[in-house]
Design a protein around this motif. Structure first.
Motif, short mmCIF file in Angstrom:
data_model
loop_
_atom_site.label_atom_id
_atom_site.label_comp_id
_atom_site.label_asym_id
_atom_site.label_seq_id
_atom_site.Cartn_x
_atom_site.Cartn_y
_atom_site.Cartn_z
N UNK B 204 29.46 43.81 34.74
CA UNK B 204 29.37 42.38 35.02
C UNK B 204 30.64 41.92 35.70
N UNK B 205 31.16 40.78 35.18
CA UNK B 205 32.40 40.28 35.75
C UNK B 205 33.56 41.16 35.30
N UNK B 206 34.57 41.25 36.13
CA UNK B 206 35.71 42.07 35.77
C UNK B 206 36.42 41.44 34.56
N UNK B 207 36.71 42.24 33.57
CA UNK B 207 37.34 41.72 32.35
C UNK B 207 36.31 41.11 31.43
N UNK B 208 35.50 40.21 31.99
CA UNK B 208 34.47 39.55 31.19
C UNK B 208 33.53 40.54 30.53
N UNK B 209 33.25 41.62 31.21
CA UNK B 209 32.35 42.63 30.64
C UNK B 209 32.95 43.25 29.39
N UNK B 210 34.29 43.39 29.39
CA UNK B 210 34.94 43.97 28.20
C UNK B 210 34.92 42.99 27.03
#
Lengths: 565, 340
Positions: B204-210
């Motif tokens: 998904x979004x970078x960082x957001x997926x984590x």
């Protein structure tokens, strides 16, 4: 042991606390100074007392006779003198009293004459009457008269006879010890019940936390040579010992609320009941004692063979109640009832005297609002939604509560046990049930009152009419009589009316006056007959009281009170 | 008089709420790691506002304060608000939203256990309607340091448009719409190509997926602790993935993949922490499935065709509305009344 077992929904695993009271064998209890035997100990009609104060009774003598279509006899637990037949506190939270027979033991503990029957040759109806008069009731706690359950269903035979040795309540071990020590005799009772019910198979369900009991029963079955009887270890999960839950676990059948299990080919009895049936049939001994667990806040938890009517504190003393004891609970911690006093008698329903203290059973944390987490629904063995029923009970919306199957609730306490908001859910359901019962009673009594009132109106109307007809007939008769008399009077006036200055022929007015006098006399007589109902059949004391009151009233009427007084 | 049962399991509302808060920690940790410590400030602001609002209302309503503040339910609401709002919204927005959630949506309806709507989601919807611009400014991972975040939160004038943008969900939808337009320079590009930019990660979004994965982890722990059941997260994820997958399979050039949907926005937070709120959610097993499946489909529909960056909040409120109906019609048969 490869029998397929079934699961019931929900259930909980409270700490069992059973080991403590199983280390010692069942112990006898010395005779107490006094036995208080409630006449009404089982489901059904109140037995009527068969003894009076001063009577001498033998052990096993019937002192309460079964009354009505569903009732069970009660017996003297030892020989002695009847000291009283009066209301006494019963072992129930309400603190209500019930008619009880107080017996002072004579210490001889002498049996009276006992009838015995051969269950194989006696007709079933007579056998049931025998068990009714032997006072055999369900000892698992429900105290339902056993004779009424010993009827096979419509087909005249039964598929499965379930014997309940699950004993799922924490602390209680009376069934466990009974099975360990008396499995062979209990089995004889089971064989008799099986014969009466014409049951194809017998399954004895025992929770797997009682391996000794399972082994003892299996040994007894093997020794007896009986086939079709099996002791089944079932998973330990409260309330596996609920009759419906046990039937479900062993047979897969769910008996709905309000239906007889015999309709499904199953009947269920407690192991203690089986043993008391053995005693009754084998020796003719009625149910006068039972095994009772004393556990909780005591130094030596153990099981006792206790005579019915023994004050509880007399038994608990043997186990040594600790100093901070604040209550006795009859039954276990999940479904037991808190008792109003320490000296209430042991009754047929007393499987356990759980001695409590604030430390052992601390008061619940403060009640919080329901967050609808559904833990109660997950734990409910009747597949109910307790939080929905709680909601409707709280708002006194009893119709809705019933729609959510309030009356299918077995009050096992699982919902209250798990509730993170510490809501006493079962209390709400008990409240709702009793409210609904009260309303139904009110409704039926108001219906009856309305019927009575309407009938009274109808009757009064009818009586008025009949009276009028009767009076008319009588008036006619009197008129004739008066006419006849007056004729006689004219014939012999001097003899008939010597004081009459002016004997004349009776006018129409005289006839009327005579009629009125006759009617008034009759009314007076009727009034005298009808009026004072509640002052009839008075005791000497009450009559004396009334006389005194009348005398006072006469005096005060003679001397009018002064205004300043 | 205390009646049976005389024994109880050691369980309390406080314990339940505490475990929910603990389960949020992995997601928060990932959040701090990728987006900076500003979120911690927001969490603190929201918590303080929630406790203050709750205390005031409890005082007015004459309820025991220590008992109800200690149940931690207000903190859960506060954290969900902070975690669903952009981390750089001004402090007064967080505070107002939290007060609205606690005072209006929760306490005015009767407090703990009585609110028909999820307080955090109601606050989110109110704020995104009232302050659409502020509620749509999300910093990219690693874009803002802590001091500039603090400045944005507590500072006055905001010049954030230059440095922040939409959420990856929002951005991708805009890009996909542009790609469908023949005049656009993005014309003809597919979702996979559009996601090639620096704002996107693997799923998904970078960082957001984590962060999303962190919430998934916490959610699985809640499942394992039996605080929640599998029904709601399962049905929500399945419904969201299925509805996204259906359109993606039919027209992959126009829609994001189901994996992107699951890994983006509030999907995992919604599945394990928001929709599973027992008070405003369905309670029967079948009801939970219906409730969460409805929310999953609505979330996708709002994300794909709506104007708001994420659909979880509106989907939750819409399904909250249906709860009484769902519960009433999904009661399981009771003991002895089941049809075999």
């Amino acid at each position: 042991m490869l029998r397929k077992l079934f699961k019931f929904h929900g259930g909980v695993k409270p700490q069992t606390n059973k080991v403590q009271s199983t280390t010692q064998p069942i112990a006898p209890v010395p005779l107490p100074e006094r036995l208080v035997i409630p006449l009404h100990q089982a489901v059904g009609g109140h037995p009527r007392p068969l003894v009076a104060p001063g009577d001498k009774v033998f052990k096993g003598q019937r002192i309460g006779g079964a009354d009505g279509s569903l009732s069970s006899a009660v017996h003297a637990s030892t020989s002695g003198i009847v000291r009283d037949v009066a209301p006494a506190l019963m072992p129930h939270t309400s603190g209500l009293t019930t008619l009880s027979v107080v017996i002072e033991p004579d210490g001889e503990d002498r049996w009276g004459e006992l009838d015995k029957v051969n269950y194989r040759t006696t007709p079933p109806d007579e056998l049931r009457d025998f068990l009714r008069d032997a006072g055999v009731v369900g000892l698992g706690g429900a105290v339902f008269p056993s004779y009424a359950k010993l009827k096979p269903g419509k087909e005249g035979r039964l598929k499965t006879l379930v014997i309940n040795g699950a004993e799922c309540e924490p602390f209680i071990t009376c069934d466990d010890l009974l099975m360990r020590e008396r499995a062979a005799d209990m089995l004889k009772g089971i064989v008799a019940m099986r014969h009466m019910l014409q049951a194809e198979e017998v399954l004895i369900g025992i929770e797997d936390n009682k391996p000794e009991a399972v082994a003892a029963v299996q040994t007894a079955i093997a020794a007896s040579g009986q086939t079709g009887i099996e002791a089944v270890a079932i998973p330990t999960r409260y309330p596996a010992g609920g009759a419906k839950q046990l039937i479900r676990v062993l047979t897969g059948i769910e008996v709905p609320h309000g239906r007889r299990s015999t309709d499904f080919g199953v009947q269920c009895f407690n192991v203690g009941t089986a043993y008391s049936i053995f005693e009754a049939l084998e020796f003719g001994r009625p149910l006068i004692s039972r095994v009772v667990t004393v556990a909780g806040n005591v130094d030596l938890p153990r099981n006792y063979e206790v005579l019915i009517g023994t004050p509880m504190d007399h038994v608990v003393r043997l186990s040594g109640a600790r100093a901070d004891t604040d209550r006795y609970i009859m039954g276990g911690p999940m479904m037991g009832v808190r008792l109003p006093a320490f000296d209430v008698p042991v009754v047929k329903a007393t499987n356990c005297i759980l001695v409590g203290s604030p430390a052992l059973f601390p008061p619940p944390p403060p009640e919080m609002p329901c967050i609808r987490c559904g833990e109660c629904a997950k734990a409910c063995p009747a597949d109910l939604a307790p939080f929905e029923m709680y909601w409707f009970s709280r708002s006194k919306n009893f119709g809705k509560a019933q729609e959510y199957h309030l009356f299918d609730c077995i009050e096992c306490g699982c919902c209250s046990f798990v509730c993170p908001s510490h809501i006493p859910l079962v209390d709400y359901f008990r409240f709702s049930k009793s409210e609904i019962w009260a309303r139904e009673r009110d409704k039926s009594s108001s219906d009856a009152a309305r019927d009575r009132f309407e009938f009274k109106n109808f009757r009064q109307e009818r009586e008025k009419q009949e009276k009028a007809e009767k009076l008319a007939a009588k008036a006619a008769a009197t008129r004739e009589k008066v006419a006849a008399d007056s004729q006689a009077g004219t014939a012999n006036p001097a003899a008939e009316a010597p004081d009459t200055a002016k004997p004349t022929a009776p006018s129409a007015e005289d006839t009327k006056r005579a009629l009125i006098a006759a009617a008034m006399e009759k009314a007076r007589q009727q009034k005298a007959q009808v009026a004072p109902k509640n002052t009839e059949q008075l005791s000497a004391e009450t009559q004396a009281d009334i006389d005194a009151i009348e005398a006072r009233r006469a005096v005060s009427a003679a001397t009018p009170p002064t205004p300043d007084a | 008089m205390i009646n049976s049962p005389f024994v109880r399991k050691a369980a309390s509302v406080q314990q339940v709420m505490l475990q929910v808060l603990l389960a949020l920690v992995p997601g928060i940790a990932a959040y701090v790691w990728f987006f900076g410590a500003g979120i911690l400030v927001q969490l603190a602001l929201a918590s303080a506002a929630a406790l203050a609002g709750e205390a005031a209302m409890l005082a007015i309503r004459g309820k025991p304060k220590a008992l109800f503040l200690g149940d931690l339910s207000a903190i859960v609401t506060a954290w969900l608000i902070a975690l669903t709002f952009p981390p750089i919204v001004p402090w007064w927005l967080t505070v107002t939203a939290t007060l609205l959630a606690i005072v209006v949506v929760k306490q005015l309806y009767g407090g703990l256990g009585q609110n028909p709507f999820n307080p955090a989601m109601a606050a989110f919807c109110l704020m995104i309607v009232a302050y659409p611009a502020l509620m749509s400014q999300w910093p990219a991972a690693g874009q803002l340091d802590f001091s500039s975040q603090l400045q944005l939160i507590f500072g006055g004038a905001r010049q954030v448009d230059a440095i922040t943008g939409a959420t990856p969900l929002d951005a991708l939808r805009t890009a996909l719409r542009a790609a469908a337009n023949p005049d656009s320079q993005l014309h003809g590009l597919r979702a996979a190509q559009l996601m090639d930019g620096p704002a996107y990660g693997m799923l998904g979004g970078k960082g957001g997926e984590w962060v999303t994965l962190g919430f998934l982890l916490g959610g699985l722990w809640l499942l394992q602790r039996r605080i929640i059941t599998w029904h709601i997260p399962g049905a929500f994820c399945l419904a969201l993935a299925a509805s996204a997958g259906l359109l993606w399979a039919v027209r992959p050039e126009g829609f994001a993949s189901p994996v992107f949907h699951l890994a983006s926005g509030g999907a995992m937070l919604g599945a394990f922490f928001i929709l599973t709120d027992p008070v405003s959610g369905a309670t029967t097993p079948r009801g939970k499935l219906l409730f969460a499946a409805g929310a999953g489909v609505l979330t996708f529909v709002i994300r794909a065709f709506g104007a708001y960056p994420d659909g979880v909040a509106f989907a939750t409120l819409l399904m909250n509305l249906c709860v009484p109906l769902i519960d009433m019609n999904t009661q399981a048969p009771v003991f002895g009344h089941k049809k075999d």
